[in-house]
Design a protein around this motif. Structure first.
Motif, PDB file in Angstrom:
ATOM      1  N   LEU A  34      25.730  76.035  -3.887  1.00 59.44           N
ATOM      2  CA  LEU A  34      26.787  75.954  -4.899  1.00 59.44           C
ATOM      3  C   LEU A  34      27.781  77.104  -4.754  1.00 59.44           C
ATOM      4  N   ALA A  35      27.272  78.293  -4.449  1.00 63.00           N
ATOM      5  CA  ALA A  35      28.153  79.450  -4.282  1.00 63.00           C
ATOM      6  C   ALA A  35      29.087  79.253  -3.093  1.00 63.00           C
ATOM      7  N   ALA A  36      28.538  78.766  -1.979  1.00 61.86           N
ATOM      8  CA  ALA A  36      29.359  78.545  -0.787  1.00 61.86           C
ATOM      9  C   ALA A  36      30.396  77.455  -1.038  1.00 61.86           C
ATOM     10  N   THR A  37      29.991  76.399  -1.739  1.00 60.26           N
ATOM     11  CA  THR A  37      30.915  75.308  -2.038  1.00 60.26           C
ATOM     12  C   THR A  37      32.044  75.783  -2.947  1.00 60.26           C
ATOM     13  N   ALA A  38      31.682  76.534  -3.988  1.00 60.67           N
ATOM     14  CA  ALA A  38      32.703  77.056  -4.906  1.00 60.67           C
ATOM     15  C   ALA A  38      33.672  77.971  -4.167  1.00 60.67           C
ATOM     16  N   TRP A  39      33.151  78.796  -3.277  1.00 59.55           N
ATOM     17  CA  TRP A  39      34.005  79.710  -2.518  1.00 59.55           C
ATOM     18  C   TRP A  39      34.988  78.941  -1.642  1.00 59.55           C
ATOM     19  N   LEU A  40      34.522  77.838  -1.026  1.00 63.36           N
ATOM     20  CA  LEU A  40      35.403  77.024  -0.189  1.00 63.36           C
ATOM     21  C   LEU A  40      36.541  76.426  -1.012  1.00 63.36           C
ATOM     22  N   PHE A  41      36.212  75.931  -2.193  1.00 59.32           N
ATOM     23  CA  PHE A  41      37.244  75.328  -3.043  1.00 59.32           C
ATOM     24  C   PHE A  41      38.269  76.376  -3.487  1.00 59.32           C
ATOM     25  N   VAL A  42      37.783  77.556  -3.854  1.00 57.23           N
ATOM     26  CA  VAL A  42      38.687  78.606  -4.311  1.00 57.23           C
ATOM     27  C   VAL A  42      39.515  79.152  -3.156  1.00 57.23           C
ATOM     28  N   ARG A  43      38.866  79.394  -2.021  1.00 56.75           N
ATOM     29  CA  ARG A  43      39.561  79.965  -0.863  1.00 56.75           C
ATOM     30  C   ARG A  43      40.674  79.037  -0.373  1.00 56.75           C
ATOM     31  N   ASP A  44      40.366  77.743  -0.275  1.00 50.98           N
ATOM     32  CA  ASP A  44      41.338  76.794   0.273  1.00 50.98           C
ATOM     33  C   ASP A  44      42.161  76.098  -0.803  1.00 50.98           C
ATOM     34  N   VAL A  53      40.620  72.541  -5.380  1.00 53.53           N
ATOM     35  CA  VAL A  53      40.141  71.981  -6.639  1.00 53.53           C
ATOM     36  C   VAL A  53      40.931  70.742  -7.031  1.00 53.53           C
ATOM     37  N   GLY A  54      42.253  70.821  -6.871  1.00 57.05           N
ATOM     38  CA  GLY A  54      43.093  69.685  -7.246  1.00 57.05           C
ATOM     39  C   GLY A  54      42.913  68.487  -6.351  1.00 57.05           C
ATOM     40  N   GLU A  55      42.344  68.691  -5.157  1.00 62.86           N
ATOM     41  CA  GLU A  55      42.195  67.588  -4.216  1.00 62.86           C
ATOM     42  C   GLU A  55      40.912  66.790  -4.434  1.00 62.86           C
ATOM     43  N   LEU A  56      40.114  67.160  -5.429  1.00 60.60           N
ATOM     44  CA  LEU A  56      38.924  66.368  -5.754  1.00 60.60           C
ATOM     45  C   LEU A  56      39.285  64.937  -6.129  1.00 60.60           C
ATOM     46  N   LYS A  57      40.508  64.764  -6.641  1.00 60.12           N
ATOM     47  CA  LYS A  57      40.947  63.428  -7.022  1.00 60.12           C
ATOM     48  C   LYS A  57      41.060  62.518  -5.796  1.00 60.12           C
ATOM     49  N   GLY A  58      41.050  63.124  -4.577  1.00 60.36           N
ATOM     50  CA  GLY A  58      41.117  62.333  -3.358  1.00 60.36           C
ATOM     51  C   GLY A  58      39.908  61.436  -3.182  1.00 60.36           C
ATOM     52  N   ILE A  59      38.815  61.740  -3.867  1.00 59.99           N
ATOM     53  CA  ILE A  59      37.616  60.906  -3.783  1.00 59.99           C
ATOM     54  C   ILE A  59      37.914  59.493  -4.287  1.00 59.99           C
ATOM     55  N   GLY A  74      42.786  68.169   5.083  1.00 62.21           N
ATOM     56  CA  GLY A  74      42.593  68.656   3.719  1.00 62.21           C
ATOM     57  C   GLY A  74      41.365  68.135   3.021  1.00 62.21           C
ATOM     58  N   PHE A  75      40.656  67.175   3.642  1.00 61.30           N
ATOM     59  CA  PHE A  75      39.486  66.591   2.978  1.00 61.30           C
ATOM     60  C   PHE A  75      38.171  67.209   3.449  1.00 61.30           C
ATOM     61  N   SER A  76      38.212  68.225   4.298  1.00 57.78           N
ATOM     62  CA  SER A  76      36.973  68.762   4.863  1.00 57.78           C
ATOM     63  C   SER A  76      36.052  69.341   3.792  1.00 57.78           C
ATOM     64  N   THR A  77      36.612  70.032   2.812  1.00 63.72           N
ATOM     65  CA  THR A  77      35.791  70.627   1.761  1.00 63.72           C
ATOM     66  C   THR A  77      35.147  69.551   0.900  1.00 63.72           C
ATOM     67  N   ILE A  78      35.913  68.520   0.582  1.00 59.98           N
ATOM     68  CA  ILE A  78      35.380  67.423  -0.225  1.00 59.98           C
ATOM     69  C   ILE A  78      34.249  66.723   0.509  1.00 59.98           C
ATOM     70  N   VAL A  79      34.431  66.492   1.814  1.00 59.58           N
ATOM     71  CA  VAL A  79      33.424  65.768   2.589  1.00 59.58           C
ATOM     72  C   VAL A  79      32.138  66.579   2.739  1.00 59.58           C
TER      73      VAL A  79
END
Length: 353
Positions: free
Chosen positions: A25-35, A38-44, A309-314
């Motif tokens: 969870l920490a690594a995932t949160a860091w990826l979303f914040v770094r890149d 967060v707003g691209e979650l709607k791409g799902i 731009g979808f790498s973090t979501i995937v």
């Protein structure tokens, strides 16, 4: 308390379950914040639902393949129901232990408590490791050849980082090869010499307390080796084919997720599978439970080229499908399994008295 039960409970302690969850969870949160994703979650919402369904279907098929393989390797000693318990708990153990360690010790105990002699349990666990590792040893050079040098990622990486990644791959590949050939030697060529080695190692002063166990395991491996040598061509053919099947399914699941967010050509599908193979060989030397945190961090470099731009979501979806469910399922299966096997052992002890 039964020593095996202590080992199981210690291996599956709540702390060991919590650590990989927090790391992931920490690594995932860091990826979303770094890149700033967060707003691209709607791409799902725009993802191809059929490819997402296919990903889940491939996961189910893969686990069914694992169940078939362990049942086949044990000559159908395990029922389909018992095979489900074994695979779910085995995956659970692998999810909460470092990739470099894996869940082999716990898997041996699980098979033993399902009624298999300890020697055979150890032999089947070793055999699955040999089959899996031989897949890596054979498939990796093919991936390197087919990809023509593209298998190592360069996306958002400095040349020095690519060089370090290549070094990590060759170290991991070498360790896998050494371990595998030692196991092949122990099981199929000279188990007596392997037993001698175990006794020699445990003759060292600080290891002497394990000497009796080493003697016992050496004898069991020798006996198990004889059992494995007696199997016919059909046994080995099914073992090899089922191994290829489950690992191919494991890798193709990621292809399904990537295809859900972007168009992927046939050649790109092959490159994704090749990179996935290299990716997991590198991850085998990860020091965190289930590669938690490390997988999330390394994923964009390997597969960001296909996803943009979808790498973090995937990577989030990938871990949600292939990793976290086993933490949940394992927590559900474990209490019932402990009650079943150790309760049965207690009743048998009362009857014998």
């Amino acid at each position: 308390m039964d020593q095996n039960k202590k080992t199981i409970l210690k291996s599956f302690s709540p702390v060991k379950i919590l650590i990989p969850v927090l790391l992931g969870l920490a690594a995932t949160a860091w990826l979303f914040v770094r890149d700033d994703k967060v707003g691209e979650l709607k791409g799902i919402v725009d993802a191809n639902v059929w490819w997402l369904i296919a990903a889940v279907g491939v996961l189910v098929i893969r686990d069914a393949g694992y169940m078939y393989r362990i049942r086949h390797l044990t000559d159908k000693f395990l029922t389909w129901r018992n095979s489900i318990d074994v695979i779910m708990l085995w995956e659970f153990a692998s999810a909460i232990t470092p990739s470099v360690v894996g869940g082999t010790t716990v898997a041996t105990i699980i098979l033993n408590k399902e009624g298999l002699p300890l020697g055979k349990s150890l032999a089947y666990v070793m055999l699955t490791a040999v089959l899996d590792n031989m897949f890596f040893i054979v498939a990796a050079p093919i991936a390197l050849l087919v990809s023509q040098g593209q298998v190592f990622p360069t996306f958002n990486l400095e040349p020095s980082d690519v060089s370090k990644l290549q070094t990590a791959f060759y170290i991991s590949y070498g360790l896998i090869a050494i371990y595998t050939f030692i196991m092949i030697y122990a099981l199929f060529m000279n188990p007596r010499a392997f037993k001698w080695l175990l006794l020699k190692v445990t003759s060292i002063r600080f290891l002497r307390k394990w000497r009796v166990n080493a003697f016992q395991h050496g004898n069991e491996i020798m006996w198990a080796s004889q059992q494995l040598k007696g199997n016919n061509f059909n046994y080995w053919a099914k073992a090899v084919v089922s191994t290829i099947f489950v690992w191919s399914a494991r890798y193709f699941l990621l292809n399904c997720l990537i295809a859900a967010f972007t168009d992927v050509t046939l050649s790109e599908h092959m490159l994704i599978i090749s990179r996935n193979l290299i990716f997991w060989i590198v991850m085998l030397i990860a020091v965190t439970p289930g590669g938690a945190g490390i997988v999330e961090m390394a994923f964009p470099s390997f597969f960001g080229l296909f996803l943009g731009g979808f790498s973090t979501i995937v990577v989030v979806l990938y871990r949600l499908i292939t990793y976290y469910p086993y933490l949940v399922l394992g927590s559900v299966f474990l209490p019932k399994w402990i009650a079943k096997v150790f309760g049965r052992h207690h009743k048998e002890s009362e009857v014998s008295v």
